[in-house]
Design a protein around this motif. Structure first.
Motif, PDB file in Angstrom:
ATOM      1  N   ILE A  22       0.876  -1.164   0.000  1.00 35.01           N
ATOM      2  CA  ILE A  22       0.000   0.000   0.000  1.00 35.01           C
ATOM      3  C   ILE A  22       0.914   1.216   0.000  1.00 35.01           C
ATOM      4  CG2 ILE A  22      -1.713   1.290   1.314  1.00 35.01           C
ATOM      5  CD1 ILE A  22      -2.524  -1.492   2.528  1.00 35.01           C
ATOM      6  N   SER A  47      -0.305   4.518  -0.540  1.00 35.60           N
ATOM      7  CA  SER A  47      -1.099   5.738  -0.431  1.00 35.60           C
ATOM      8  C   SER A  47      -0.318   6.763   0.381  1.00 35.60           C
ATOM      9  CB  SER A  47      -2.420   5.417   0.255  1.00 35.60           C
ATOM     10  OG  SER A  47      -3.217   6.560   0.362  1.00 35.60           O
ATOM     11  N   PRO A  48      -0.200   7.984  -0.018  1.00 31.05           N
ATOM     12  CA  PRO A  48      -0.977   8.743  -0.978  1.00 31.05           C
ATOM     13  C   PRO A  48      -0.431   8.710  -2.411  1.00 31.05           C
ATOM     14  CG  PRO A  48       0.495  10.237   0.118  1.00 31.05           C
ATOM     15  CD  PRO A  48       0.733   8.848   0.700  1.00 31.05           C
ATOM     16  N   TYR A  49       0.613   7.959  -2.650  1.00 32.24           N
ATOM     17  CA  TYR A  49       1.175   7.906  -3.997  1.00 32.24           C
ATOM     18  C   TYR A  49       0.344   6.997  -4.890  1.00 32.24           C
ATOM     19  CZ  TYR A  49       5.099  10.000  -1.629  1.00 32.24           C
ATOM     20  OH  TYR A  49       5.873  10.834  -0.877  1.00 32.24           O
ATOM     21  N   ARG A  50       0.304   7.296  -6.174  1.00 32.97           N
ATOM     22  CA  ARG A  50      -0.438   6.477  -7.126  1.00 32.97           C
ATOM     23  C   ARG A  50       0.394   5.317  -7.636  1.00 32.97           C
ATOM     24  NH1 ARG A  50      -3.212  11.292 -10.629  1.00 32.97           N
ATOM     25  NH2 ARG A  50      -4.540  12.036  -8.944  1.00 32.97           N
ATOM     26  N   GLU A  51       1.707   5.563  -7.758  1.00 31.39           N
ATOM     27  CA  GLU A  51       2.574   4.494  -8.256  1.00 31.39           C
ATOM     28  C   GLU A  51       4.026   4.767  -7.905  1.00 31.39           C
ATOM     29  OE1 GLU A  51       2.978   4.227 -12.590  1.00 31.39           O
ATOM     30  OE2 GLU A  51       2.065   6.195 -12.709  1.00 31.39           O
ATOM     31  N   SER A 105       1.598  12.602  -8.002  1.00 28.96           N
ATOM     32  CA  SER A 105       1.629  11.639  -6.890  1.00 28.96           C
ATOM     33  C   SER A 105       2.454  10.386  -7.162  1.00 28.96           C
ATOM     34  CB  SER A 105       0.200  11.251  -6.495  1.00 28.96           C
ATOM     35  OG  SER A 105      -0.537  12.400  -6.153  1.00 28.96           O
ATOM     36  N   THR A 122       9.798  12.427  -5.312  1.00 26.26           N
ATOM     37  CA  THR A 122       8.350  12.396  -5.275  1.00 26.26           C
ATOM     38  C   THR A 122       7.851  13.487  -6.204  1.00 26.26           C
ATOM     39  OG1 THR A 122       8.142  13.968  -3.450  1.00 26.26           O
ATOM     40  CG2 THR A 122       8.291  11.653  -2.865  1.00 26.26           C
ATOM     41  N   GLU A 142       0.771  16.631  -6.358  1.00 26.32           N
ATOM     42  CA  GLU A 142      -0.485  16.283  -7.022  1.00 26.32           C
ATOM     43  C   GLU A 142      -0.622  16.937  -8.387  1.00 26.32           C
ATOM     44  OE1 GLU A 142      -4.080  16.644  -4.765  1.00 26.32           O
ATOM     45  OE2 GLU A 142      -3.142  15.756  -3.002  1.00 26.32           O
ATOM     46  N   GLU A 192       3.543   2.138   4.002  1.00 25.22           N
ATOM     47  CA  GLU A 192       2.548   1.092   4.181  1.00 25.22           C
ATOM     48  C   GLU A 192       2.172   0.935   5.658  1.00 25.22           C
ATOM     49  OE1 GLU A 192       1.792  -3.159   2.246  1.00 25.22           O
ATOM     50  OE2 GLU A 192       3.752  -2.999   3.208  1.00 25.22           O
ATOM     51  N   TYR A 233      -0.070   3.776   6.809  1.00 25.93           N
ATOM     52  CA  TYR A 233      -1.422   3.589   6.282  1.00 25.93           C
ATOM     53  C   TYR A 233      -2.187   2.553   7.109  1.00 25.93           C
ATOM     54  CZ  TYR A 233      -5.253   2.483   3.110  1.00 25.93           C
ATOM     55  OH  TYR A 233      -6.493   2.277   2.584  1.00 25.93           O
ATOM     56  N   HIS A 274      -5.478   3.420   9.541  1.00 22.44           N
ATOM     57  CA  HIS A 274      -6.779   2.839   9.234  1.00 22.44           C
ATOM     58  C   HIS A 274      -7.176   1.711  10.198  1.00 22.44           C
ATOM     59  CE1 HIS A 274      -5.977   5.097   5.573  1.00 22.44           C
ATOM     60  NE2 HIS A 274      -7.295   5.151   5.453  1.00 22.44           N
TER      61      HIS A 274
END
Length: 89
Positions: free
Chosen positions: A16, A18-22, A33, A48, A51, A78, A81, A85
């Protein structure tokens, strides 16, 4: 770890990020991102992007140092995250 080893690890493991897309390995890409690593004139860079684009170099050094640093960053992202959560404590 070598760049090839890093790419293999990231391709064979699911993280995981997130917040990065790839995660982009091997080239500098000014897309939103992104977390990436690339080599230029013998120096390796971790970067990095924001956005809305715009590359930010966050670390530079040898291949071994930067591949290890990027992998550690992926693991930290990761873990954050999962903690945020409530998936792990």
């Amino acid at each position: 770890m070598t760049f090839k080893e890093l790419k293999n690890k990231l391709n064979n493991e699911e993280h995981i990020i997130s917040p990065y897309r790839e995660i982009i390995c091997g080239k500098k890409v000014d897309a939103p991102s992104v977390l990436g690593i690339y080599e230029e004139e013998g120096m390796w860079y971790i970067y990095t992007t924001e956005e809305r684009g715009g590359i930010i170099i966050i670390k530079q050094g040898s291949e071994d140092e930067m591949t290890e640093a990027l992998y550690e960053k992926v693991l930290k992202i990761e873990k954050f995250y999962l903690l945020e959560h409530g998936i792990i404590e």
